[in-house]
Enzyme design. Sequence first.
Site, short mmCIF file in Angstrom:
data_model
loop_
_atom_site.label_atom_id
_atom_site.label_comp_id
_atom_site.label_asym_id
_atom_site.label_seq_id
_atom_site.Cartn_x
_atom_site.Cartn_y
_atom_site.Cartn_z
CE LYS A 15 -1.73 -1.17 4.09
NZ LYS A 15 -1.36 -2.18 4.51
NE ARG A 90 -4.78 -1.16 9.78
CZ ARG A 90 -3.63 -0.81 9.25
NH1 ARG A 90 -3.47 0.32 8.57
NH2 ARG A 90 -2.64 -1.62 9.48
NE ARG A 129 7.73 -2.16 6.24
CZ ARG A 129 6.35 -2.01 6.22
NH1 ARG A 129 5.61 -1.85 5.60
NH2 ARG A 129 5.98 -2.72 7.51
NE ARG A 163 5.82 -0.13 10.33
CZ ARG A 163 4.76 -0.03 9.56
NH1 ARG A 163 4.66 0.37 8.16
NH2 ARG A 163 3.74 -0.82 9.86
NE ARG A 174 2.01 -4.62 11.24
CZ ARG A 174 3.19 -4.31 10.44
NH1 ARG A 174 4.45 -4.92 11.31
NH2 ARG A 174 3.23 -4.07 9.35
#
Length: 217
Positions: A15, A90, A129, A163, A174
């Site tokens: 996203k 969400r 990431r 993160r 998650r």
Amino acid sequence: MALNIILLGPPGAGKGTQASRLVEDAGMVQLSTGDMLRAAVKAGTPVGLQAKAVMEAGELVSDEIVNALIDETLDRLSPDQGVIFDGYPRTAGQAASLDGLLGRHGRKLDHVIELDVDEDALVDRISGRFSCARCSTPYHDRYNQPEVAGVCDLCGSTEFKRRPDDNAETVRTRLAEYRAKTAPILPIYEARGLVRHVDGMAPIEKVGAAIDALLER
Ligand code: AP5
Ligand code: MG
């Protein structure tokens, strides 16, 4: 007329990657509740203090907090700026709130783009990431490096970060949150004929081209 689109998909679906590309190529504005919350945590605001532990656990922050963040941001935009909602809504409550907010700001939802991904690939994507410390553009150790090593393509910063919620255990929570609370909002938009499916397992450029084709239609 400015486009208003939602990018929907589980953690690591791409996203943020696709939203930041649309900012660069199409001049749209990215509204990422994740980025807004991380900024609030960093700044130590009351919202940040409430959100920090929830985010680190991989759970969802309250609807009340994120709806207010989106409302405040839409207030600051001019009506001719197209918006990409990244990671919002969400929950069914957030989807209902967004309808009201869009109406109040004279906007309408054009597309809900679902990035279809294989869950097995997500842990690999998330564990590799990193992102720009200044503008949050996402990168990946193997799939998406900056054009010049160590320099952000978008803003030129040389500082990068990872993160705290990008670890295998939190990713599982998650994903569970996504399945339980976010996936069920898809039928709401399907019933309104707004959902477009894009293969999120394709290379980043191909996913981008598929999204561009949808938006130009
Ligand atoms: P948020 O920041 O929204 O995180 P998320 O939904 O878990 O999604 P990610 O940002 O992890 O994934 P992404 O889809 O953006 O993937 P990316 O493009 O980076 O939310 C974080 C937390 O904040 C939540 O857990 C919650 O606590 C809270 N929160 C946020 N919004 C909320 C809301 N509305 N309500 C309540 N709580 C909220 O890509 C991932 C990696 O893969 C990158 O390294 C990238 O380079 C790579 N990649 C991307 N596409 C591809 C591809 N096609 N092929 C190969 N690699 C790819
Ligand atoms: Mg993201």
